[in-house]
Write an enzyme that holds these catalytic residues in place. Structure first.
Site, PDB file in Angstrom:
ATOM      1  N   ASN A  76     -51.714 -69.038 -18.707  1.00 51.16           N
ATOM      2  CA  ASN A  76     -51.188 -69.487 -20.018  1.00 51.16           C
ATOM      3  C   ASN A  76     -51.254 -71.028 -20.028  1.00 51.16           C
ATOM      4  O   ASN A  76     -51.079 -71.653 -21.271  1.00 51.16           O
ATOM      5  CB  ASN A  76     -50.024 -69.052 -20.498  1.00 51.16           C
ATOM      6  CG  ASN A  76     -48.873 -69.422 -19.591  1.00 51.16           C
ATOM      7  OD1 ASN A  76     -48.579 -69.007 -18.426  1.00 51.16           O
ATOM      8  ND2 ASN A  76     -48.156 -70.393 -19.991  1.00 51.16           N
ATOM      9  N   GLY A 133     -52.324 -75.322 -18.111  1.00 51.89           N
ATOM     10  CA  GLY A 133     -52.933 -76.274 -17.340  1.00 51.89           C
ATOM     11  C   GLY A 133     -53.954 -75.818 -16.592  1.00 51.89           C
ATOM     12  O   GLY A 133     -55.131 -75.364 -17.115  1.00 51.89           O
ATOM     13  N   ILE A 134     -54.009 -75.892 -15.152  1.00 55.59           N
ATOM     14  CA  ILE A 134     -55.193 -75.572 -14.386  1.00 55.59           C
ATOM     15  C   ILE A 134     -55.578 -73.984 -14.477  1.00 55.59           C
ATOM     16  O   ILE A 134     -56.734 -73.642 -14.498  1.00 55.59           O
ATOM     17  CB  ILE A 134     -54.722 -75.975 -12.858  1.00 55.59           C
ATOM     18  CG1 ILE A 134     -54.478 -77.632 -12.795  1.00 55.59           C
ATOM     19  CG2 ILE A 134     -55.956 -75.748 -12.010  1.00 55.59           C
ATOM     20  CD1 ILE A 134     -53.644 -78.019 -11.573  1.00 55.59           C
ATOM     21  N   SER A 165     -51.422 -77.404  -2.466  1.00 59.94           N
ATOM     22  CA  SER A 165     -51.273 -78.787  -2.929  1.00 59.94           C
ATOM     23  C   SER A 165     -51.322 -79.880  -1.594  1.00 59.94           C
ATOM     24  O   SER A 165     -50.980 -79.262  -0.549  1.00 59.94           O
ATOM     25  CB  SER A 165     -49.815 -79.065  -3.835  1.00 59.94           C
ATOM     26  OG  SER A 165     -49.741 -80.400  -3.848  1.00 59.94           O
ATOM     27  N   TYR A 173     -40.596 -77.816  -2.443  1.00 61.84           N
ATOM     28  CA  TYR A 173     -42.188 -77.613  -2.753  1.00 61.84           C
ATOM     29  C   TYR A 173     -43.349 -77.724  -1.967  1.00 61.84           C
ATOM     30  O   TYR A 173     -43.872 -76.927  -1.555  1.00 61.84           O
ATOM     31  CB  TYR A 173     -42.107 -78.913  -4.067  1.00 61.84           C
ATOM     32  CG  TYR A 173     -43.723 -78.574  -4.681  1.00 61.84           C
ATOM     33  CD1 TYR A 173     -43.942 -77.307  -5.408  1.00 61.84           C
ATOM     34  CD2 TYR A 173     -44.644 -79.657  -4.506  1.00 61.84           C
ATOM     35  CE1 TYR A 173     -45.329 -77.428  -6.018  1.00 61.84           C
ATOM     36  CE2 TYR A 173     -45.874 -79.540  -5.012  1.00 61.84           C
ATOM     37  CZ  TYR A 173     -46.246 -78.511  -5.446  1.00 61.84           C
ATOM     38  OH  TYR A 173     -47.369 -78.231  -6.354  1.00 61.84           O
TER      39      TYR A 173
END
Ligand SMILES: NC(=O)c1ccc[n+]([C@@H]2O[C@H](COP(=O)([O-])OP(=O)(O)OC[C@H]3O[C@@H](n4cnc5c(N)ncnc54)[C@H](OP(=O)(O)O)[C@@H]3O)[C@@H](O)[C@H]2O)c1
Length: 295
Positions: free
Chosen positions: A21, A23-24, A148, A175
């Protein structure tokens, strides 16, 4: 980014993109729909999801776009979604595990896992396991895991004694560990699926101007992104390119590759901790235990 000889035709292929839904994920869904795929977009918020679905149909000109409700912070939601998907769709050719978040304070999922580990890794771990047989039955098929460069922030690797960061918590570190878990998961899954016709690759999308880190999740990062982001960061469409490449390219060096870590359209070495096959096998067994699967 490599040049493409001709755009692949995904007509008749079913693609699933999590966190689509925004961004990327939204850009990935739109690009894959434009190539002709039936695209199942997931969102945890149905209102945001419906708006994004309409946007993907508008951008791609393809109305074979379906919304599914999935909250990766709830194992019950993952199980409900997977059961719905398996019921509705006979095949799954591409799974893009894209959804993710960063928080600067320690939070927990419905099941009591630290949120970044729980959403970025464990929810996708369970989802992929539940869809695994369908991916194999639909082969040739592909799994794309959005990780990432932050997996490099934790050279010491996973903290096996404190996966849920209960003893000490730093947002960036937690993260980074969740994204290292993505790399280890992708490599271990690739190893397990050799010979099945299912390829698995991890992708770093670059630094991309999205809602990432801006939803009140992170203080300084949110300020930086909203103030300067649009001048220096990649657009979501640019950020989606390597995911789309791995999901769709028929070029042999992409279609025939598995277990890779990709960014900016090419394959790179992940960190040393990301190449630790024993850690990958350990994380697999521990994740299976945590989500209640037999390893
Ligand atoms: N942006 C960057 O610079 C960058 C760099 C490296 C890696 N990445 C990775 O790229 C991926 C996509 O991020 P983005 O930049 O596009 O950020 P974004 O715009 O914030 O999109 C993240 C997506 O994940 C969804 N999500 C968050 N928590 C969820 C949950 N509990 N259950 C289901 N979906 C959930 C979000 O839904 P809501 O809209 O409901 O929150 C949203 O759809 C992430 O895996 C991120 O780690 C991003």
């Amino acid at each position: 980014m490599r040049s493409r000889t001709s755009a692949p035709d995904l007509t008749g292929r079913t693609v699933l993109v999590t966190g689509a839904n925004s961004g990327i994920g939204l850009a990935t869904a739109a690009d894959l729909a434009a190539l002709g795929a039936t695209v199942v977009m997931t969102a945890r918020d149905v209102g945001k999801g419906e708006a994004a679905r309409a946007e993907v149909v508008r951008r791609s000109g393809n109305d074979q776009v379906v919304l599914g409700n999935l909250d990766l912070a709830s194992l019950a939601s993952v199980r409900r979604f997977a059961a719905w998907f398996l019921d509705e769709f006979g095949e799954l050719h591409v799974l893009v595990n894209n959804a993710g978040l960063i928080t600067d304070e320690r939070r927990e999922t419905t099941d009591g896992f630290e949120t970044m580990f729980g959403v970025n890794h464990l929810g996708h771990f369970l989802l992929t396991d539940l869809l695994r047989d369908r991916l194999v039955a639909s082969a040739p098929s592909r799994v794309v895991v959005v990780t990432s460069v932050a997996h490099r922030w934790v050279p010491g690797g996973l903290d096996r004694g404190d996966l849920q960061s209960t003893r000490s918590f730093r947002g960036a570190k937690a993260y980074g560990r969740s994204k290292l878990a993505n790399v280890l998961f992708a490599r271990e899954l690739a190893r397990q699926l050799v010979g099945t016709g299912v390829t698995v690759n991890a992708v770093h999308p670059g630094s991309v101007n999205t809602h990432f880190g801006t939803d009140g999740d992170t203080g300084a990062m949110a300020w930086w992104i909203t103030t300067f982001g649009r001048y220096v960061l990649r657009t979501p469409e640019q950020g989606a390119r390597t995911s789309v490449l791995l999901a769709s390219s028929e070029e042999l060096d992409v279609a025939g590759t598995t277990g890779g870590y990709w960014s900016h359209g090419r394959r790179w070495q992940p960190s040393r901790a990301g190449r630790d096959a024993e850690a990958g096998r350990w994380l697999w067994a521990e994740s299976a235990r945590l989500v209640g699967l037999q390893s």
